[in-house]
Scaffold this motif. Structure first.
Motif, PDB file in Angstrom:
ATOM      1  N   THR A  25       0.848  -1.189   0.000  1.00 19.39           N
ATOM      2  CA  THR A  25       0.000   0.000   0.000  1.00 19.39           C
ATOM      3  C   THR A  25       0.881   1.235   0.000  1.00 19.39           C
ATOM      4  O   THR A  25       1.751   1.378   0.861  1.00 19.39           O
ATOM      5  N   PHE A  26       0.690   2.110  -0.990  1.00 24.38           N
ATOM      6  CA  PHE A  26       1.363   3.397  -1.030  1.00 24.38           C
ATOM      7  C   PHE A  26       0.426   4.402  -0.367  1.00 24.38           C
ATOM      8  O   PHE A  26      -0.767   4.456  -0.698  1.00 24.38           O
ATOM      9  N   ILE A  27       0.972   5.198   0.546  1.00 22.55           N
ATOM     10  CA  ILE A  27       0.178   6.160   1.316  1.00 22.55           C
ATOM     11  C   ILE A  27       0.730   7.566   1.094  1.00 22.55           C
ATOM     12  O   ILE A  27       1.927   7.807   1.294  1.00 22.55           O
ATOM     13  N   PHE A  28      -0.138   8.482   0.717  1.00 21.08           N
ATOM     14  CA  PHE A  28       0.200   9.893   0.547  1.00 21.08           C
ATOM     15  C   PHE A  28      -0.500  10.637   1.683  1.00 21.08           C
ATOM     16  O   PHE A  28      -1.725  10.732   1.700  1.00 21.08           O
ATOM     17  N   ASN A  29       0.287  11.130   2.642  1.00 21.57           N
ATOM     18  CA  ASN A  29      -0.241  11.724   3.864  1.00 21.57           C
ATOM     19  C   ASN A  29      -0.089  13.245   3.807  1.00 21.57           C
ATOM     20  O   ASN A  29       0.962  13.755   3.395  1.00 21.57           O
TER      21      ASN A  29
END
Length: 170
Positions: free
Chosen positions: A106-110
């Protein structure tokens, strides 16, 4: 005799200084850049080395949020809205995290761009999460490396690789 000791001490101090100066930084700052349509993409990260360690599933546990580099959280900047795995990511700078998995990550952009590691990571601040394929590769990548090319965002380290498809926003 004191002069000889002083010269020996000075020589040792100079040698230590030269040796430490010439050594490579443990996790040097790196940048990966590319374009998706008219959007400029920049990934800023610290690049640790494998150094004989087992990375995936050991140093970096599978199934847990990882800062996707060393030191400060990795940042991902896009100058225009883009699509990541078919989902819209608005223009801006994000901290970038990964939940690594053996076959899917999972790639997460926070939205909180400046963070130290993942210590204060808060999922409520996520702008976007996408599932991406991950795989074992046959070639060893000693240093953590990001690439933004051919409408892909790829991360490679040790024998692992995960990549997302990028596209201009619709």
């Amino acid at each position: 005799m004191n002069l000889k000791k002083a010269l020996l001490t000075l020589t040792l101090v100079a040698f230590a200084a030269i040796t430490s100066y010439s050594q490579e930084k443990p996790s040097p700052a790196m940048t990966a850049e590319g374009a998706v349509g008219d959007a400029k993409i920049t990934v800023n990260y610290s690049s640790p080395a494998v150094k004989g360690r087992v990375i995936w599933g050991d140093l970096v546990p599978l199934g847990q949020v990882w800062r996707a580099g060393a030191n400060e959280a990795t940042t991902f900047t896009t100058t225009k809205d883009i699509m990541v795995q078919g989902k819209k990511l608005p223009a801006g700078t994000y901290s970038f995290f990964i939940i690594p998995g053996e076959y899917e990550s999972t790639f997460i952009f926070n939205k909180v761009a400046k963070q130290w590691g993942a210590f204060n990571y808060d999922a409520k601040e996520d702008q976007l999460r996408v599932s991406v394929p991950s795989q074992q590769t046959s070639s060893m990548q000693e240093r953590l490396k990001y690439e933004v090319a051919n409408n892909k965002l790829a991360i490679m380290w040790e024998y692992g690789k995960a990549e997302a498809t990028l596209a201009p926003s619709m």
